[in-house]
Design a protein around this motif. Structure first.
Motif, PDB file in Angstrom:
ATOM      1  N   GLN A 185     -10.545   1.503  -1.783  1.00  0.00           N
ATOM      2  CA  GLN A 185     -10.006   2.342  -2.853  1.00  0.00           C
ATOM      3  C   GLN A 185      -8.524   2.647  -2.591  1.00  0.00           C
ATOM      4  OE1 GLN A 185     -11.251   2.993  -5.679  1.00  0.00           O
ATOM      5  NE2 GLN A 185      -9.475   4.244  -6.257  1.00  0.00           N
ATOM      6  N   GLU A 189      -5.285   1.682  -4.771  1.00  0.00           N
ATOM      7  CA  GLU A 189      -4.303   2.682  -5.226  1.00  0.00           C
ATOM      8  C   GLU A 189      -2.898   2.250  -4.829  1.00  0.00           C
ATOM      9  OE1 GLU A 189      -5.335   6.676  -3.917  1.00  0.00           O
ATOM     10  OE2 GLU A 189      -7.389   6.344  -4.629  1.00  0.00           O
ATOM     11  N   GLU A 192      -1.746  -0.380  -7.079  1.00  0.00           N
ATOM     12  CA  GLU A 192      -1.302   0.189  -8.367  1.00  0.00           C
ATOM     13  C   GLU A 192       0.135   0.678  -8.255  1.00  0.00           C
ATOM     14  OE1 GLU A 192      -3.601  -0.940 -10.745  1.00  0.00           O
ATOM     15  OE2 GLU A 192      -2.295   0.537 -11.726  1.00  0.00           O
ATOM     16  N   VAL A 232      -0.289   5.545   1.067  1.00  0.00           N
ATOM     17  CA  VAL A 232      -0.414   5.846  -0.367  1.00  0.00           C
ATOM     18  C   VAL A 232       0.409   7.096  -0.702  1.00  0.00           C
ATOM     19  CG1 VAL A 232      -2.042   6.596  -2.165  1.00  0.00           C
ATOM     20  CG2 VAL A 232      -2.615   4.672  -0.668  1.00  0.00           C
ATOM     21  N   GLU A 236       3.535   6.998  -3.167  1.00  0.00           N
ATOM     22  CA  GLU A 236       3.463   7.798  -4.397  1.00  0.00           C
ATOM     23  C   GLU A 236       4.759   8.601  -4.562  1.00  0.00           C
ATOM     24  OE1 GLU A 236      -0.724   9.472  -6.079  1.00  0.00           O
ATOM     25  OE2 GLU A 236      -0.071  10.074  -4.098  1.00  0.00           O
TER      26      GLU A 236
END
Ligand code: SF4
Ligand code: SF4
Lengths: 405, 391
Positions: A185, A189, A192, A232, A236
């Motif tokens: 997962q 992410e 993405e 992540v 981000e």
């Protein structure tokens, strides 16, 4: 971010390598050796170490003595143009440099070279006493194939139990799968986030993030999960701030549709982004399509292991399956990652990929995507040097108008 | 036996292999018969025969270059794949209505992908997945036989749906018995090489084997049976070969390759090649309750293994040693294409095993079309000295 990663990677990579290429290794943890990839969750849950002889050979090619390992492989009398990662692995094996494993597991995935390496492992005299289990990876992708391969993976567990003299702790396996699902997962992410323009993370991070979760000694450990969480979080933040890779003025985004290999990332890809602003936003090992392991029942768990192995492990997805799947991925990645061009490294050892280049070129042309076929050896820079690759890519970007001449 | 006294039936078979088309095939297609091309001995011809098709083994006979195929395949892809695909692109295979490709190796599998996108006449293109392992010690071969049976059943259904034919159980049984008859006859052909001076040469034997998958089976069996009758009763050929050799590796279609050995006085008496001796060792069970299971079992259990089958090295070695003993072989030649990874490590394993057994071994990397004889002749001469004229 990269530092934390590099440390973990170096520690883990070294650990895996030392585990494999060290006949004197006296670790008492049983080692399962495979010719290629395997579902890491199973050995981890069984409390075993796991190593991959192809990866060992590939890692060897990055060492200063890489060329000697490759040449040593040729002298064994194997097919002379076989993938150099495999020649190196053959040499390691036949020269007695690999620690004798407690169990051997082989599959025909994902390419002929890895398959023939399995033959060598299975016929290696000094290991004749080592218990082994041989699996057949189908080339079809449907529920029946997942069930067929899933049954073999389940049978492999029984085999491991027999050798170890203890039963699988199913709760532990579930726990490992939960961790593995978390990591998948997180990788999705991260993937993405990498779609942002400018690209917020180094190409190495994506590729090696995938490697961390699958191919290293500390795989499926909470330590890796924590590192992925951190990646992540930091990515981000960069996306929110609109920051690209430090020191890079992004001008071209490209897809590297193959393995990165043992020499290209640190040299060619780094130079391209720094000197030309050409950023590898995705490669075909980093590209993740993972679906979570279904923990609803034992049967479903093994069917999803099979699906992951057959369809969602990068090289298997590339080598074992159809060109339609491969091309569909190219188009999806180009669209989602807003790539300006596709680079087909066309590794000389990749018979499966080099026999589909026309179809890739045709589709790229139809879709207006500039495409360059390189024809390099990802494990041996004597074949085509990093400088030549840099020049060819640079010329290509100029000729297609993606960067100013 | 000199060429002028070769049986007429044998000559007809040799002619059939010399080009892609032959009079028997032409007669079949002129009468509206349909033909399916196939790429690997793992694919059972019986399935096509039972559907009323003529199975045709794909080859590159007559190809001189690979210009057209090279658009699809890299120069490091298998030359056999490139030559045969080139002929298909040029329209030389326009007599095929279907093409079935096996998953034997990375190069072969891409024929399927490329055929789907290439302008070929065949309207039916199919990829047949066959297992690449012998099965586990724990469960035996049963799961892989079951898996392959399912794949064969899917192929059967696809043929039925596409061509509107019915592949019935009685038709399958009849096809199995017809192909078993072919295997028995071909086995007799190989047995001719047990004699000190074989009555057929290796290039003739290979051609006869090729012809078997290029014309209607009944006609082939009749011709081969007639040729064998004459050959078996013909007087022994005087003299003996300088050395009796076994050849191992992928199929050899160019007779010129064998001729280089023969010119040096050697006889290639047996082989372990894709469409060679391996395919005549066992028979498909004609009495089995389910013919598809019988076919699956024959393909993945009974037929001697090729190196693509995981864990099969010891079995393969046993087969080679059996052949060495049965045909009194003096030396083993391992040949193959550069970049045929499927055979990649098996050469190293074979070299080691032959050294241990004291059997002279020579490794030859070759091209599809044999063009360079000088250097090979020199190597063969040197090799024959190592066999010590044991023939
Ligand atoms: S050919 Fe590709 S998939 Fe196979 S071993 Fe080499 S790098 Fe890996
Ligand atoms: S010769 Fe080798 S590469 Fe060519 S089709 Fe046969 S197995 Fe594949």
């Amino acid at each position: 971010m990269l530092n934390a990663f590099s440390q973990l990677m170096a520690q883990s990579g070294k650990g895996l390598f030392e585990l494999t290429v060290n006949p004197q290794n006296e670790s008492t943890t049983p080692v399962i050796l495979c010719n290629g990839d395997f579902m890491a969750e199973i050995p981890v849950a069984l409390g075993c170490e796991f190593s991959d002889l192809t990866l060992t050979g590939a890692m060897g090619t990055a060492l200063p003595e890489g060329a000697d390992l490759i040449d040593g492989g040729i002298e064994l009398g194997v097919e002379s143009r076989m993938c150099n990662a495999i020649k190196s692995a053959c040499y390691y094996l036949e020269s007695g440099k690999i620690r004798t494993p407690e169990m051997i597991i082989t599959t025909n995935a994902c390419c002929d070279s890895m398959d023939t390496l399995a033959n060598l492992m299975n016929a290696y005299e000094p290991w004749a006493h080592v218990p082994r289990f041989i699996m057949d990876a189908p080339h079809t992708l449907d529920e029946e194939s997942y069930a067929y391969f899933g049954r073999q993976l389940r049978e492999a567990v029984t085999f491991f139990e027999g050798v170890l003299g203890r039963k699988m702790d199913w709760d532990r396996l579930r726990e490992v799968c939960v961790e593995s699902n978390k990591q998948s997962q997180l990788l999705l992410e991260f993937q993405e986030l990498k779609k942002a323009v400018p690209c917020p993370a180094e190409p190495d991070l994506a590729r090696q993030g995938t490697e961390l979760s699958r191919w290293i000694k500390h795989r499926v450990s909470p330590e890796v999960t924590r590192w992925l969480e951190e990646v992540v979080r930091l990515t981000e933040q960069r996306v929110k701030e609109g920051k690209g890779i430090d020191g890079v003025d992004e001008k071209v985004r490209f897809l590297w549709q193959d393995l990165a290999g043992s020499w290209s990332t640190g040299t060619v890809l780094a130079r391209l982004q720094k000197e030309l602003g050409a950023v590898c936003v995705m490669d075909y090992v980093s590209y993740a399509t993972w679906t979570p392991i279904d923990l609803a029942s034992e049967e479903k768990m093994f069917a999803s292991f099979a699906k992951r192995f057959l369809l969602e492990a990068a090289m298997t997805r590339q080598a074992l399956h159809s060109t339609d799947l491969f091309i569909g991925d190219i188009l999806r990645i180009v669209k989602e990652f807003r790539c300006d061009a596709v680079i087909m490294p066309a590794h000389v050892g990749h018979r499966d990929t080099n026999s589909r280049l026309k179809l890739v070129r045709d589709v790229c042309r139809e879709n207006g995507i500039p495409c360059l076929v390189l024809g390099i050896d990802i494990w041996d820079k004597r074949f085509i040097s990093p400088d030549v690759v840099f020049d060819r890519m640079s010329t290509f970007f100029q000729q297609t108008g993606l960067i100013a001449s | 036996m000199s060429d002028s006294i070769r049986p007429a039936a044998l000559k007809a078979l040799l002619t059939a292999a010399a080009s892609l088309r032959n009079p028997e095939l032409d007669a079949w297609t002129s009468a509206g018969g349909r033909v399916i091309g196939y790429y690997c001995p793992f694919i059972p011809e019986e399935l096509f025969l039972a559907g009323g098709f003529l199975p045709f083994r794909m080859r590159g006979t007559g190809s001189t270059d690979t210009d057209q195929a090279d658009a699809f395949f890299d120069h490091l892809n298998c030359p056999f794949v490139r030559h045969s695909f080139d002929l298909a692109l040029r329209g030389d295979y326009s007599f095929l209505q279907g093409l079935v490709v096996g998953t034997g190796c990375d190069h072969l599998r891409r024929i399927y992908d490329n055929a789907l996108h290439a302008p070929l006449e065949a309207s039916f293109v199919y990829l047949l997945d066959h297992p690449r392992t012998m099965g586990s010690e724990e469960e035996g071969a049963e799961p892989i036989v079951r898996y392959y049976r399912e794949q064969l059943s899917k192929l059967k259904e696809a043929l039925e749906n596409h061509f509107g034919v019915a592949v019935t159980v009685p038709a399958l049984r009849a096809a199995i018995s017809l192909c078993n008859e072919t295997r028995r006859l071909q086995r007799r052909l190989y047995d001719l090489s047990v004699a000190p001076a074989p009555k057929v040469s290796a290039s003739e034997r290979a051609a006869v084997m090729m012809a078997g998958a290029s014309m209607p089976k009944e006609r082939y069996n009749a011709l081969l049976s007639e040729a064998l009758k004459e050959l078996e009763t013909a007087p022994e050929t005087p003299g003996k070969a300088l050395a009796r050799l076994m050849i191992v590796g992928p199929a050899i279609e160019d007779p010129a390759f064998y001729e280089v050995f023969e010119e040096q006085g050697a006889a290639i008496v047996v082989d372990d090649t894709c469409f060679g001796a391996r395919t005549v060792q066992a028979l498909v069970d004609e009495e089995a309750p389910d013919p598809l299971t019988a076919l699956a079992k024959y393909q993945v259990v009974d037929m001697p293994f090729c190196p693509k089958i995981g864990g099969s090295h010891a079995h393969r070695l046993r087969f080679i040693q059996e052949m060495v003993a049965r045909y009194r072989v003096d030396g083993v030649i391992a040949q193959g294409y550069v970049s045929c990874d499927a055979w990649g490590c098996s050469y190293a394993l074979l070299r080691e095993a032959m050294q241990e057994a004291g059997i002279p071994y020579l490794r030859v990397e070759r091209e599809y079309i044999h063009s360079e004889s000088g250097q090979l002749s020199t190597r063969i001469q040197a090799f024959l000295e190592t066999t010590g004229g044991r023939g």
